[in-house]
Write a protein that holds these residues in place. Structure first.
Motif, PDB file in Angstrom:
ATOM      1  N   CYS A 138       0.650  10.348  -3.299  1.00  0.00           N
ATOM      2  CA  CYS A 138       1.659   9.675  -2.459  1.00  0.00           C
ATOM      3  C   CYS A 138       1.318   9.701  -0.972  1.00  0.00           C
ATOM      4  N   ASN A 139       1.657   8.585  -0.289  1.00  0.00           N
ATOM      5  CA  ASN A 139       1.549   8.542   1.169  1.00  0.00           C
ATOM      6  C   ASN A 139       2.918   8.399   1.833  1.00  0.00           C
ATOM      7  N   VAL A 140       3.973   8.370   1.006  1.00  0.00           N
ATOM      8  CA  VAL A 140       5.354   8.343   1.490  1.00  0.00           C
ATOM      9  C   VAL A 140       6.196   9.213   0.554  1.00  0.00           C
ATOM     10  N   ILE A 141       7.086  10.014   1.124  1.00  0.00           N
ATOM     11  CA  ILE A 141       8.025  10.809   0.314  1.00  0.00           C
ATOM     12  C   ILE A 141       9.447  10.460   0.735  1.00  0.00           C
ATOM     13  N   TYR A 142      10.307  10.165  -0.271  1.00  0.00           N
ATOM     14  CA  TYR A 142      11.746  10.034  -0.022  1.00  0.00           C
ATOM     15  C   TYR A 142      12.422  11.284  -0.580  1.00  0.00           C
TER      16      TYR A 142
ATOM     17  N   TYR B 217       9.784  10.117   4.675  1.00  0.00           N
ATOM     18  CA  TYR B 217       8.731  10.850   5.398  1.00  0.00           C
ATOM     19  C   TYR B 217       7.406  10.162   5.122  1.00  0.00           C
ATOM     20  N   SER B 218       6.667   9.843   6.161  1.00  0.00           N
ATOM     21  CA  SER B 218       5.356   9.209   5.997  1.00  0.00           C
ATOM     22  C   SER B 218       4.293  10.294   5.854  1.00  0.00           C
ATOM     23  N   GLY B 219       3.791  10.479   4.644  1.00  0.00           N
ATOM     24  CA  GLY B 219       2.809  11.523   4.367  1.00  0.00           C
ATOM     25  C   GLY B 219       2.944  11.997   2.936  1.00  0.00           C
ATOM     26  N   ASN B 220       2.090  12.940   2.535  1.00  0.00           N
ATOM     27  CA  ASN B 220       2.158  13.443   1.161  1.00  0.00           C
ATOM     28  C   ASN B 220       3.191  14.577   1.049  1.00  0.00           C
ATOM     29  N   TYR B 221       3.219  15.238  -0.091  1.00  0.00           N
ATOM     30  CA  TYR B 221       4.255  16.241  -0.343  1.00  0.00           C
ATOM     31  C   TYR B 221       4.137  17.434   0.618  1.00  0.00           C
ATOM     32  N   THR B 222       2.916  17.909   0.850  1.00  0.00           N
ATOM     33  CA  THR B 222       2.716  19.049   1.750  1.00  0.00           C
ATOM     34  C   THR B 222       3.209  18.719   3.155  1.00  0.00           C
ATOM     35  N   TYR B 223       2.897  17.495   3.624  1.00  0.00           N
ATOM     36  CA  TYR B 223       3.368  17.073   4.947  1.00  0.00           C
ATOM     37  C   TYR B 223       4.896  17.035   4.979  1.00  0.00           C
ATOM     38  N   PHE B 224       5.489  16.493   3.921  1.00  0.00           N
ATOM     39  CA  PHE B 224       6.954  16.398   3.846  1.00  0.00           C
ATOM     40  C   PHE B 224       7.612  17.773   3.981  1.00  0.00           C
ATOM     41  N   VAL B 225       7.114  18.769   3.231  1.00  0.00           N
ATOM     42  CA  VAL B 225       7.700  20.110   3.264  1.00  0.00           C
ATOM     43  C   VAL B 225       7.656  20.671   4.693  1.00  0.00           C
ATOM     44  N   LYS B 226       6.500  20.510   5.337  1.00  0.00           N
ATOM     45  CA  LYS B 226       6.328  21.028   6.697  1.00  0.00           C
ATOM     46  C   LYS B 226       7.221  20.273   7.684  1.00  0.00           C
ATOM     47  N   LYS B 227       7.231  18.937   7.587  1.00  0.00           N
ATOM     48  CA  LYS B 227       7.995  18.113   8.536  1.00  0.00           C
ATOM     49  C   LYS B 227       9.499  18.316   8.363  1.00  0.00           C
ATOM     50  N   LYS B 228       9.947  18.469   7.131  1.00  0.00           N
ATOM     51  CA  LYS B 228      11.378  18.669   6.889  1.00  0.00           C
ATOM     52  C   LYS B 228      11.852  19.961   7.548  1.00  0.00           C
ATOM     53  N   GLU B 229      11.071  21.011   7.422  1.00  0.00           N
ATOM     54  CA  GLU B 229      11.434  22.285   8.049  1.00  0.00           C
ATOM     55  C   GLU B 229      11.399  22.167   9.573  1.00  0.00           C
ATOM     56  N   GLU B 230      10.373  21.481  10.094  1.00  0.00           N
ATOM     57  CA  GLU B 230      10.272  21.287  11.545  1.00  0.00           C
ATOM     58  C   GLU B 230      11.465  20.493  12.072  1.00  0.00           C
ATOM     59  N   ASP B 231      11.835  19.428  11.351  1.00  0.00           N
ATOM     60  CA  ASP B 231      12.970  18.589  11.777  1.00  0.00           C
ATOM     61  C   ASP B 231      14.265  19.395  11.789  1.00  0.00           C
ATOM     62  N   TYR B 232      14.438  20.230  10.775  1.00  0.00           N
ATOM     63  CA  TYR B 232      15.650  21.047  10.703  1.00  0.00           C
ATOM     64  C   TYR B 232      15.717  22.016  11.885  1.00  0.00           C
TER      65      TYR B 232
ATOM     66  N   ASN C 153       0.804  -1.234   0.000  1.00  0.00           N
ATOM     67  CA  ASN C 153       0.000   0.000   0.000  1.00  0.00           C
ATOM     68  C   ASN C 153       0.830   1.274   0.000  1.00  0.00           C
ATOM     69  N   ASP C 154       2.141   1.168  -0.128  1.00  0.00           N
ATOM     70  CA  ASP C 154       2.970   2.374  -0.242  1.00  0.00           C
ATOM     71  C   ASP C 154       2.865   2.949  -1.648  1.00  0.00           C
ATOM     72  N   LYS C 155       2.589   4.231  -1.714  1.00  0.00           N
ATOM     73  CA  LYS C 155       2.674   4.988  -2.967  1.00  0.00           C
ATOM     74  C   LYS C 155       3.727   6.065  -2.714  1.00  0.00           C
ATOM     75  N   ILE C 156       4.919   5.810  -3.228  1.00  0.00           N
ATOM     76  CA  ILE C 156       6.108   6.578  -2.837  1.00  0.00           C
ATOM     77  C   ILE C 156       6.437   7.651  -3.870  1.00  0.00           C
ATOM     78  N   GLY C 157       6.664   8.858  -3.398  1.00  0.00           N
ATOM     79  CA  GLY C 157       7.180   9.936  -4.238  1.00  0.00           C
ATOM     80  C   GLY C 157       8.645  10.184  -3.904  1.00  0.00           C
ATOM     81  N   ILE C 158       9.465  10.383  -4.938  1.00  0.00           N
ATOM     82  CA  ILE C 158      10.888  10.677  -4.728  1.00  0.00           C
ATOM     83  C   ILE C 158      11.161  12.086  -5.225  1.00  0.00           C
ATOM     84  N   VAL C 159      11.698  12.938  -4.341  1.00  0.00           N
ATOM     85  CA  VAL C 159      11.938  14.338  -4.683  1.00  0.00           C
ATOM     86  C   VAL C 159      13.396  14.698  -4.412  1.00  0.00           C
ATOM     87  N   GLY C 160      13.830  15.779  -5.028  1.00  0.00           N
ATOM     88  CA  GLY C 160      15.204  16.257  -4.859  1.00  0.00           C
ATOM     89  C   GLY C 160      15.551  17.204  -5.982  1.00  0.00           C
TER      90      GLY C 160
END
Length: 619
Positions: A226-230, A240-255, A28-35
């Motif tokens: 996507c429900n997972v972003i690498y 990151y477990s979540g869609n692209y919007t979640y990833f952007v927010k979580k990445k900034e929070e983690d930093y 059930n993973d639908k993975i997006g890869i960004v960079g």
């Protein structure tokens, strides 16, 4: 399915592209890869498919998988026989169904000659299997996909050699989707697709029951599927477990959290070290001082966080002069080449940000070429207001000379600029040092876009006419274009299939359909909510038909009558849709009389719809 890579790396030509690959995919993973461009996204896909060999990373490489699985991946070039027809190529996705059909046919031939209970039982069993694997629905499935990707009935019988590179990529994608692999791998699947097709593909992938890996710069596409972003950055991957919007927010929070934790630890280390330095030579305090040093040694050190690679071009410009309020008037304008593609009427005022969307091949780019004077109108007219200064961006980057260097391209366009001014301009678009002497012909697509924009924006236009300005750009660069256009004080007229860009920038829409060009006095989100029956402008109803007729009528007490007619039109349109679905059934399109009868009924219904529309316009 389950697949995992631990401690992998990829080295190409002596250069380490990815140095710490820790990646897994489960059911059930639908993975997006960004960079960023060049970060190694496509390299990772090739490593997963086995095209590139994985090596040991910081530790021994380990690859794990549970069970067997079918992998599907679109390559950039079709390696099959280009002399086969598109339909035969696509039908190859149904090998199992087609083989079962052959078996059924052979048994039918046997049964027609003699009765055999053994063959009947075998036939019934095979028939149940045929239904189970989709034998009764596959024809409608591929017919729908072919139509949704913009191909005509005639295209199905063309050989692959007759299609362009972009069309071949779409055909490969259709075949891949219909083959339904256990792991579907897509590299920039929305390239060459219009918004209508992207939305259909998006819905298909959302409902896809198996696993997906997507590399894409389309932010809305990633968000909706996507429900997972690498994230690939500095040669490593992070999940990151979540869609692209979640990833952007979580990445900034983690930093920010890592910065805070690092600073707190460094502050504590400094405090303990000061105590140890102060008392280590005093006999009564030496033991305490040593305990502080041991406390520092026992700490699990937090690495200083590295800021994300958000380097991008920086543009801060405003128009030289403002245009007058009326920027552009388009009246019954016919556009096309040897024949009319579309007709339309619309107005653009100072400060408007008009997004132009719709199907491919029906005139969006042709409209821009017409209103900037490259193409001649086939009818009607367009008029600009006073003090309009246009900056036109072509998706083909027509304002660049491949024989020039980057420096020469600016120098020849702006002969009055000093070498230092040219250097400063190019520096703001990320061209420094000897890079400015690269030939245009040697640049990547994204680099060419930056040079083209540098030339356009340095003229400080007050009207930007843009044809797919975010093609070839990574997500960070797309964000930069988006901010530039939001902050721009002038007027924007833009063709784009980047829905995220259209949604965040444009406050007006011009939508190209098969039979009409419709103007909406609101943005993409409201358009998606289905408010497209009434085109409201300043409390008036605006209807723009493909013939270019434009009708304005104020509010009245006839709202109830209009609503009644709208309901009747909706019922007629639903009936037309049902009949069009009927035409895709084999028993219909194989029977010329039934097919013609349904076609005739559709024509009659369309005439009724036209009559009702005229009646509706009369109110």
């Amino acid at each position: 399915m389950y697949y995992k890579i631990s401690n992998g790396s990829v080295t190409l030509n002596g250069n380490t592209i990815l140095e710490d690959i820790n990646f897994y995919i489960k059911d059930n993973d639908k993975i997006g890869i960004v960079g960023r461009n060049g970060s190694g996204k496509t390299t990772l896909l090739k490593a997963i498919t086995g095209e590139i060999e994985l090596e040991d990373g910081y530790s021994d490489l380990k690859i794990e998988s549970v069970g067997s699985y079918k992998l599907g991946y679109v390559k950039q070039q079709i390696e099959d026989n280009l002399n086969v027809t598109m339909l035969d190529f696509i039908k190859d996705a149904y090998t199992e169904i087609l083989n079962t059909e052959e078996k059924l046919k052979r048994i039918e031939d046997l049964m027609s000659k003699e009765y055999a209970e053994k063959e009947i039982n075998k036939y019934n069993s095979l028939l149940s299997y045929y239904e189970f694997i989709g034998g009764y629905t596959y024809k409608k499935e591929y017919e729908t996909a072919i139509k949704k990707f913009g191909f005509s009935e005639e295209d199905k019988n063309k050989s692959l050699s007759e299609f362009s590179g972009g069309e071949l990529t779409k055909i490969s994608l259709i075949k891949l989707l219909l083959s339904k692999p256990d792991l579907l791998i897509l590299d920039e699947p929305t390239n060459h697709l219009d918004i209508t097709t992207i939305e259909w593909l998006e819905e298909y992938l959302k409902n896809y029951s198996k696993n997906i890996i997507i590399v894409s710069h389309d932010r809305m596409f990633l968000d909706n599927i996507c429900n997972v972003i690498y994230d690939i950055e500095y040669g490593t991957l992070k999940r990151y477990s979540g869609n692209y919007t979640y990833f952007v927010k979580k990445k900034e929070e983690d930093y920010l959290k890592q910065v805070k934790d690092y600073e707190m630890q460094q502050s504590e280390i400094k405090r303990l070290q000061m105590i140890a330095d102060r008392f280590r030579y005093k006999p009564s305090k030496a033991k305490s001082a040593m305990s502080k040093l041991k406390q520092i040694e026992r700490m699990v050190k937090i690495d200083k966080p590295v800021k994300s690679n958000t380097k991008t071009f920086k543009v801060n410009f405003n128009p030289k002069v403002d245009s007058y309020k009326e920027v552009l008037k388009v009246k019954n304008l016919s556009i096309g080449y040897d024949k009319v593609l579309s007709q339309m009427s619309f107005n653009v005022e100072r400060g408007d940000k008009l997004g132009i969307i719709g199907m491919n091949g029906i005139g969006k780019s042709t409209l821009l070429k017409t209103i900037v004077g490259i193409n001649k109108p086939l009818g009607g007219k367009y008029v600009y207001g006073d003090r309009v200064n246009i900056g036109y961006f072509s998706q083909n980057l027509d304002n660049l000379n491949s024989d020039n260097t980057i420096y020469e391209e600016i120098d020849k366009e702006f002969p009055s600029m000093t070498p230092n001014e040219i250097r400063n301009l190019l520096g703001s678009f990320e061209f420094g040092g000897d890079d400015v002497f690269k030939k245009i012909s040697d640049l990547s697509g994204g680099e060419k876009v930056r040079v083209s924009l540098a030339k356009i924006l340095n003229n400080k236009p007050n009207v930007l006419i843009l044809d797919e300005p975010t093609n070839h750009l990574d997500i960070i660069s797309k964000d930069t274009i988006e901010k530039l256009l939001i902050d721009f004080k002038g007027t924007v007229i833009m063709v784009s299939h980047d829905r995220y860009l259209i949604k965040n920038v444009c406050d007006k829409l011009l939508v190209f359909n098969e039979s009409s060009v419709d103007y909406y006095n609101y943005g993409y989100e409201e358009y998606l909510r289905g408010n497209n029956q009434n085109k409201v402008k300043d409390n008036n109803i605006v209807n723009i038909k493909s013939e270019g007729n434009i009708s304005y009528r104020g509010k009245s007490d006839t709202k109830k009558n209009r609503k009644k007619i709208e309901n009747e039109i909706e019922k007629l349109e639903n009936r037309v849709r049902l009949l069009n679905d009927e035409l895709l059934k084999e028993e219909i399109y194989m029977d010329i009389n039934k097919y013609a009868q349904i076609q005739k009924e559709i024509e009659k219904l369309n005439e009724e719809i036209e009559t009702k529309m005229e009646e509706w316009l009369g109110y």
